[in-house]
Design a protein around this motif. Sequence first.
Motif, PDB file in Angstrom:
ATOM      1  N   LEU A 265       0.830  -1.211   0.000  1.00 53.10           N
ATOM      2  CA  LEU A 265       0.000   0.000   0.000  1.00 53.10           C
ATOM      3  C   LEU A 265       0.859   1.252   0.000  1.00 53.10           C
ATOM      4  CD1 LEU A 265      -2.840  -1.024   2.484  1.00 53.10           C
ATOM      5  CD2 LEU A 265      -2.959  -0.850  -0.004  1.00 53.10           C
ATOM      6  N   GLU A 266       1.998   1.221   0.697  1.00 57.92           N
ATOM      7  CA  GLU A 266       2.900   2.386   0.675  1.00 57.92           C
ATOM      8  C   GLU A 266       3.452   2.622  -0.729  1.00 57.92           C
ATOM      9  OE1 GLU A 266       5.861   1.585   3.578  1.00 57.92           O
ATOM     10  OE2 GLU A 266       4.632   2.236   5.282  1.00 57.92           O
ATOM     11  N   LEU A 268       2.017   1.746  -3.548  1.00 65.22           N
ATOM     12  CA  LEU A 268       0.913   2.230  -4.371  1.00 65.22           C
ATOM     13  C   LEU A 268       0.633   3.700  -4.104  1.00 65.22           C
ATOM     14  CD1 LEU A 268      -1.385   1.684  -6.363  1.00 65.22           C
ATOM     15  CD2 LEU A 268      -2.792   0.965  -4.429  1.00 65.22           C
ATOM     16  N   ASP A 269       0.659   4.108  -2.837  1.00 67.35           N
ATOM     17  CA  ASP A 269       0.426   5.518  -2.495  1.00 67.35           C
ATOM     18  C   ASP A 269       1.499   6.407  -3.095  1.00 67.35           C
ATOM     19  OD1 ASP A 269      -1.200   7.435  -0.825  1.00 67.35           O
ATOM     20  OD2 ASP A 269       0.794   7.788   0.046  1.00 67.35           O
ATOM     21  N   PRO A 278      -3.904   4.967 -12.507  1.00 68.02           N
ATOM     22  CA  PRO A 278      -4.169   3.622 -11.953  1.00 68.02           C
ATOM     23  C   PRO A 278      -4.422   2.580 -13.036  1.00 68.02           C
ATOM     24  CG  PRO A 278      -5.395   5.290 -10.734  1.00 68.02           C
ATOM     25  CD  PRO A 278      -4.797   5.974 -11.909  1.00 68.02           C
ATOM     26  N   ARG A 347      -9.110   4.177  -7.850  1.00 71.37           N
ATOM     27  CA  ARG A 347      -8.092   4.012  -6.811  1.00 71.37           C
ATOM     28  C   ARG A 347      -8.557   3.020  -5.746  1.00 71.37           C
ATOM     29  NH1 ARG A 347      -4.551   8.553  -3.640  1.00 71.37           N
ATOM     30  NH2 ARG A 347      -3.762   7.189  -1.994  1.00 71.37           N
ATOM     31  N   ILE A 348      -9.857   3.065  -5.411  1.00 69.53           N
ATOM     32  CA  ILE A 348     -10.371   2.172  -4.373  1.00 69.53           C
ATOM     33  C   ILE A 348     -10.227   0.722  -4.825  1.00 69.53           C
ATOM     34  CG2 ILE A 348     -12.436   1.494  -3.093  1.00 69.53           C
ATOM     35  CD1 ILE A 348     -13.343   4.388  -3.219  1.00 69.53           C
ATOM     36  N   GLU A 351      -6.570  -0.300  -4.648  1.00 68.37           N
ATOM     37  CA  GLU A 351      -6.088  -0.557  -3.291  1.00 68.37           C
ATOM     38  C   GLU A 351      -6.611  -1.890  -2.757  1.00 68.37           C
ATOM     39  OE1 GLU A 351      -5.630   4.062  -1.705  1.00 68.37           O
ATOM     40  OE2 GLU A 351      -7.498   2.961  -1.379  1.00 68.37           O
ATOM     41  N   ILE A 354      -4.632  -4.682  -4.321  1.00 69.14           N
ATOM     42  CA  ILE A 354      -3.295  -4.877  -3.746  1.00 69.14           C
ATOM     43  C   ILE A 354      -3.390  -5.638  -2.427  1.00 69.14           C
ATOM     44  CG2 ILE A 354      -1.290  -3.692  -2.808  1.00 69.14           C
ATOM     45  CD1 ILE A 354      -1.488  -3.647  -5.848  1.00 69.14           C
ATOM     46  N   VAL A 355      -4.405  -5.292  -1.606  1.00 70.01           N
ATOM     47  CA  VAL A 355      -4.588  -6.012  -0.343  1.00 70.01           C
ATOM     48  C   VAL A 355      -4.886  -7.486  -0.616  1.00 70.01           C
ATOM     49  CG1 VAL A 355      -6.017  -6.207   1.723  1.00 70.01           C
ATOM     50  CG2 VAL A 355      -5.342  -3.951   0.890  1.00 70.01           C
TER      51      VAL A 355
END
Length: 563
Positions: A265-266, A268-269, A278, A347-348, A351, A354-355
């Motif tokens: 997540l870091e 990706l941010d 994205p 983006r949601i 994210e 990725i999780v």
Amino acid sequence: MAYQALYRVWRPQTFFDVVGQEHVTKTLQNALLQQKISHAYLFSGPRGTGKTSAAKILAKAINCERAPVSEPCNQCPSCIGITNGTIPDVLEFDAASNSRVEEMRDVLDKVKFAPTAVNYKVYIIDEVHMLSISAFNALLKTLEEPPKHVIFILATTEPHKIPLTIISRCQRFDFRRITAGSIVERMKLITEESGVDCDDRALQMIARAADGGMRDALSLLDQAISYSQDRVTLEDALTVTGAVSQGFLNKMARAINEKDVVSGLEALDELLFHGKDPARFIEDLILFYRDMLLYKAAPNLEESLERVMLDEEFRQMAEEIPIEEIYQLIDLLNKTQQDMRWTNHPRIFLEVSIVKLCQLESKHSAVPQSGVMEQLLSRIDQLENELQQLKSSGISQTVQDPAPQPQKAAPRSSRNTFQPPVGKINEVLKQATKTELNLVKAHWGEMRGSILKSHAALLNEAEPVAASAAAVIIKFKHEMICQMAMSRNDFLEAVAATLFKLTSKQFSLLGVPEEQWLSIREEFLNSGHHDESGSTGESVREEEPHIAEAKKLFGAEFVEIID
């Protein structure tokens, strides 16, 4: 404006300059030399592959004062005039902005007049699929009976939208997407001639982002040159194309492989903070794993890789990640890509994806297979230990008792580590019928497809060989697999329950290795039990009437039954 875009300055002026379309240019050059010019051509293919350029080159070659030639000279007044657009006999018509029938008729009304400056009138109709049905009908009439001095060249990116009556009256040439290697070579020539210092890796990144279009590649190169300072670097190309660097993709793949959600997540941010798209990122990630899959399957085909460059970190990760996991990663990324196309908040979805990737666990289709392999390896170790013990005991016996052939005891014991229930098997054979066996065989494939894949894997080289009303004998090719299957209650229950569901009969399962089955079957046949029950052969069956009649006529000892 004094400055012109690269794709305009370096537009091909000869067939030799048309990159990646040799199958088209060679055919046209031969037709020019042999003076076999058709009255209509259809150039179809993706954007930026040279369709309109090839049409103008063909128009110049036909009207060149040195004709017949395979290449226009670009020096005579005809070639220069067609290049500059000052000769009215060569008309380039844009069907996208002139799609109505009135505009098409206005052009076709002048077809009957002879050319004034050159030998042939050439009509280049770009994006011809945009014409209306009425305009196509008007064009069709002219294509059916064209004047001898007129040549039509139709160009389109969507040939399926053109009526078949039009296509059938044209010579069709399909332009292909240009390979990344050909685009790189062309851009190297342009940068050298232009005096631009450019990194080879940047050219490769631009070529891959162009997706087979030379015009797109030159536009991106032009933009990268304007963005850079003294030298076009890989970072400049990544910024212009919106692509993600190899190092970032390796970093993200490492976080996914190590199940590190925080690092994923870091990363990706950080990516989104720098303005990356994205949708473009997830496409790059899919191509990254696609290239990893191809690299694992064929390490020597480096030119087939679209997105990655073979650095040491990528090679190491490719060795660590199993192929089954790559399949799962690509499936999940592809589903996320589809979902992102229909949302205002990509983006949601990214994210969440990725999780999921970082928490991805192997599905039941992969876990049982690995579990089976672990059990197999464990069982092999156990059998090797038992074999060593048996060999040791055999050696000690050899020392004490010098009887002939003492060494046969150890291998014999090792082969008989699994003891099938011979008594139960003989009881089943006495009551076995062909009807019951055929019933089980008819539902065998469906049964294997209904149980867990870990259970089905144990039956890969197994088959039913005899069946009674209450039991089924299953022959296994390998003794170790047979012992493993017969020792697992979950496997026996699953197979029996599935057969009951399919056949409405409750069968118990008896397993036997192939080598032992042959000896058990032979002993049973020699014992005379099959005579009492009327059964023989690999699957013990009811004796058919014609077999009984043959025994009466010739005697049972002279009758041999062959399946």
